[in-house]
Scaffold this active site. Structure first.
Site, mmCIF file in Angstrom:
data_model
loop_
_atom_site.group_PDB
_atom_site.id
_atom_site.type_symbol
_atom_site.label_atom_id
_atom_site.label_comp_id
_atom_site.label_asym_id
_atom_site.label_seq_id
_atom_site.Cartn_x
_atom_site.Cartn_y
_atom_site.Cartn_z
ATOM 1 N NE ARG A 212 -12.005 2.060 -3.337
ATOM 2 C CZ ARG A 212 -11.886 3.314 -2.944
ATOM 3 N NH1 ARG A 212 -11.670 3.593 -1.678
ATOM 4 N NH2 ARG A 212 -12.005 4.296 -3.811
ATOM 5 C CE1 TYR B 288 -5.800 14.745 -4.650
ATOM 6 C CE2 TYR B 288 -5.495 15.133 -7.000
ATOM 7 C CZ TYR B 288 -6.288 14.717 -5.944
ATOM 8 O OH TYR B 288 -7.564 14.284 -6.185
ATOM 9 C CG ASP C 198 -3.356 7.168 -7.967
ATOM 10 O OD1 ASP C 198 -4.532 6.795 -7.831
ATOM 11 O OD2 ASP C 198 -2.994 8.349 -7.753
ATOM 12 N NE ARG D 39 -9.686 6.080 -9.640
ATOM 13 C CZ ARG D 39 -9.886 6.622 -8.442
ATOM 14 N NH1 ARG D 39 -10.718 6.065 -7.609
ATOM 15 N NH2 ARG D 39 -9.227 7.705 -8.101
ATOM 16 N NE ARG E 21 -6.099 -0.921 -1.594
ATOM 17 C CZ ARG E 21 -5.286 -0.783 -0.538
ATOM 18 N NH1 ARG E 21 -4.513 -1.768 -0.159
ATOM 19 N NH2 ARG E 21 -5.236 0.367 0.101
HETATM 20 O O1 CP3 Z 1 -9.130 3.616 -14.070
HETATM 21 C C1 CP3 Z 1 -8.559 2.616 -13.603
HETATM 22 O O2 CP3 Z 1 -9.155 1.547 -13.303
HETATM 23 C C2 CP3 Z 1 -7.055 2.635 -13.469
HETATM 24 C C3 CP3 Z 1 -6.560 2.971 -12.186
HETATM 25 C C4 CP3 Z 1 -6.628 4.389 -11.639
HETATM 26 C C5 CP3 Z 1 -6.654 4.655 -10.245
HETATM 27 N N1 CP3 Z 1 -6.559 5.995 -10.056
HETATM 28 C C6 CP3 Z 1 -6.742 3.619 -9.209
HETATM 29 C C7 CP3 Z 1 -7.111 4.010 -7.828
HETATM 30 C C8 CP3 Z 1 -6.585 5.625 -12.285
HETATM 31 C C9 CP3 Z 1 -6.607 5.921 -13.780
HETATM 32 C C10 CP3 Z 1 -6.530 6.628 -11.277
HETATM 33 C C11 CP3 Z 1 -6.434 8.069 -11.561
HETATM 34 C C12 CP3 Z 1 -6.521 9.039 -10.476
HETATM 35 N N2 CP3 Z 1 -5.988 8.947 -9.207
HETATM 36 C C13 CP3 Z 1 -7.116 10.309 -10.594
HETATM 37 C C14 CP3 Z 1 -7.729 10.864 -11.852
HETATM 38 C C15 CP3 Z 1 -9.067 10.307 -12.127
HETATM 39 C C16 CP3 Z 1 -10.108 10.710 -11.122
HETATM 40 O O3 CP3 Z 1 -10.651 9.807 -10.483
HETATM 41 O O4 CP3 Z 1 -10.401 11.910 -11.026
HETATM 42 C C17 CP3 Z 1 -6.996 10.966 -9.356
HETATM 43 C C18 CP3 Z 1 -7.507 12.344 -9.006
HETATM 44 C C19 CP3 Z 1 -6.265 10.103 -8.494
HETATM 45 C C20 CP3 Z 1 -5.821 10.355 -7.100
HETATM 46 C C21 CP3 Z 1 -6.424 9.405 -6.154
HETATM 47 N N3 CP3 Z 1 -6.127 8.065 -6.092
HETATM 48 C C22 CP3 Z 1 -7.373 9.688 -5.163
HETATM 49 C C23 CP3 Z 1 -7.985 11.051 -4.898
HETATM 50 C C24 CP3 Z 1 -7.635 8.494 -4.494
HETATM 51 C C25 CP3 Z 1 -8.501 8.309 -3.283
HETATM 52 C C26 CP3 Z 1 -9.927 8.331 -3.617
HETATM 53 C C27 CP3 Z 1 -10.469 6.943 -3.675
HETATM 54 O O5 CP3 Z 1 -11.227 6.656 -4.632
HETATM 55 O O6 CP3 Z 1 -10.171 6.176 -2.752
HETATM 56 C C28 CP3 Z 1 -6.877 7.472 -5.126
HETATM 57 C C29 CP3 Z 1 -6.854 6.033 -4.759
HETATM 58 C C30 CP3 Z 1 -7.160 5.055 -5.837
HETATM 59 N N4 CP3 Z 1 -6.661 5.102 -7.102
HETATM 60 C C31 CP3 Z 1 -7.969 3.892 -5.717
HETATM 61 C C32 CP3 Z 1 -7.938 3.228 -6.946
HETATM 62 C C33 CP3 Z 1 -8.600 1.921 -7.310
HETATM 63 C C34 CP3 Z 1 -8.686 3.446 -4.453
HETATM 64 C C35 CP3 Z 1 -7.726 3.034 -3.378
HETATM 65 C C36 CP3 Z 1 -7.805 1.596 -2.955
HETATM 66 O O7 CP3 Z 1 -8.250 0.696 -3.681
HETATM 67 O O8 CP3 Z 1 -7.366 1.367 -1.818
#
Ligand code: CP3
Length: 338
Positions: free
Chosen positions: A22, A143, A68, A18, A31
């Site tokens: 943010r 999910y 994602d 990640r 964003r």
């Molecule tokens: O690592 C990176 O920088 C690459 C981008 C990336 C994102 N999600 C961006 C993201 C990667 C590799 C993921 C993987 C992901 N997504 C996982 C596996 C890794 C982990 O964290 O366990 C999972 C379970 C998800 C599902 C997911 N996506 C959730 C549960 C959420 C909401 C939680 C949160 O942090 O807000 C997301 C949203 C998400 N994916 C964001 C980002 C940067 C935040 C949303 C935003 O910026 O508005």
């Protein structure tokens, strides 16, 4: 890429799960220009830009495609949305829905993501590894069944216990779609790929073998059947002692370690190949001497073998970019002296 082949690098390469997100003001700015989170993922200009932001700022050794894991259920038409402050929402699937579920054409549905990969490989420095990724079938299934994140994935665990056949079919479909998606990412320019099993930690040992390890092995086998030698990192968060057999069971080149994995155990796991991890992500919030000590412990124990330095899970929105800078500087200075 050397470390994924089992060689030791000093200092070890570093990237953070990640790393685009943010906690970076420049990410929040981009964003805000996108309609929704998935629009950001599906707009190559914007997705490439936010992928590059942490590379420019910190000089990480790897960039991870900005996207994602839930784009696979999105390609399966499960109506994936991201509600501000609520996380992901999907239409929950049941046994009938699984019956009707078809293999998506990932190359057409996820074409914008593949375009982002191609653009990134062109724009990144040659020495920066480009990582593609997907979710593991178990984590994606949790999910799809609950329709949202839950604290312990009880809905998916109950569904699996009550509908073993349908659940196996769901895992198989996700595995097949994910393998095609990873091959497409490798074709588009990704150097290596990571499989995220963020919810592996809620499974007992029998279920871990059946729902976490075996489906990931299917992906690894399908990817390598088409792209022999493809380098793959498998990250099973919370897997604990189940990690002992995970590398062998999946065929992954490197295994990701969350921050709860004891370093004594990590040293054992590293005897079989590369490990990736495992600093507590909250150290990027707290910083200070405590951060330095935690980094040194990992380097002392794992730095003499194949190590990809990373956090034990994704960096949080509360992280201070100054602590990330401190982390990178510490690894590179210590590594060079060793
Ligand atoms: O690592 C990176 O920088 C690459 C981008 C990336 C994102 N999600 C961006 C993201 C990667 C590799 C993921 C993987 C992901 N997504 C996982 C596996 C890794 C982990 O964290 O366990 C999972 C379970 C998800 C599902 C997911 N996506 C959730 C549960 C959420 C909401 C939680 C949160 O942090 O807000 C997301 C949203 C998400 N994916 C964001 C980002 C940067 C935040 C949303 C935003 O910026 O508005």
């Amino acid at each position: 890429m050397d470390v994924l082949s089992g060689r030791t690098a000093t200092p070890p390469p570093i990237w953070l799960m990640r790393q685009a997100g943010r906690y970076l003001p420049e990410y929040r700015k981009v964003r805000a220009t996108a309609k929704g989170f998935l629009d950001l993922c599906y707009t190559p200009d914007l997705a490439a830009e936010v992928t590059l932001q942490p590379i420019r700022r910190f000089g990480f050794d790897a960039a991870i495609l900005f996207s994602d894991i839930l784009v696979i259920p999105d390609a399966m038409d499960r109506n994936v949305r991201f509600k501000e402050g609520e996380g992901p929402l999907l239409d929950p699937i049941d046994a009938d829905g699984i019956d009707r579920l078809a293999m998506p054409d990932v190359r057409s549905h996820l074409a914008p993501v593949l375009q982002t990969v191609t653009r990134l490989r062109r724009d990144l420095p040659v020495e920066t590894t480009l990582l593609g990724f997907c979710g593991a079938p178990w984590t994606i299934a949790t999910y799809m069944i609950a329709g949202r994140g839950t604290p312990d994935q009880a809905p998916a665990r109950l569904f699996a216990a009550r509908n073993a056949k349908a659940f196996e079919r769901l895992l198989d479909l996700i595995a097949e779609a994910s393998a095609a998606y990873l091959v497409a990412q490798l074709d588009a320019g990704a150097d290596a790929v990571q499989i995220f099993d963020s919810w592996a930690g809620v499974l007992g040992d029998v279920d871990f073998d059946a729902y976490a390890a075996r489906p990931v092995k299917r992906i690894v086998d399908m990817v390598r059947a088409e792209r022999p030698g493809a380098k793959i990192i498998a990250f099973a968060k919370g897997a604990g002692y189940n990690l002992k057999t995970y590398r062998q069971a999946t065929g992954a080149d490197a295994i990701g370690l969350d921050w709860t994995v004891p370093l004594d155990f990590a040293v054992e796991l590293q005897k079989d190949g590369a490990v990736q991890g495992n600093l507590d992500p909250l150290k990027m919030v707290s910083g200070g001497d405590d951060l330095d000590r935690a980094v040194d412990r990992i380097l002392d124990r794992l730095g003499n073998g194949p190590l990809i330095f990373n956090l034990g899970h994704g960096i949080t929105p509360e992280a201070d970019p100054a602590n990330v800078e401190r982390l990178v500087a510490r690894i590179r200075s210590r590594g060079a002296a060793a």
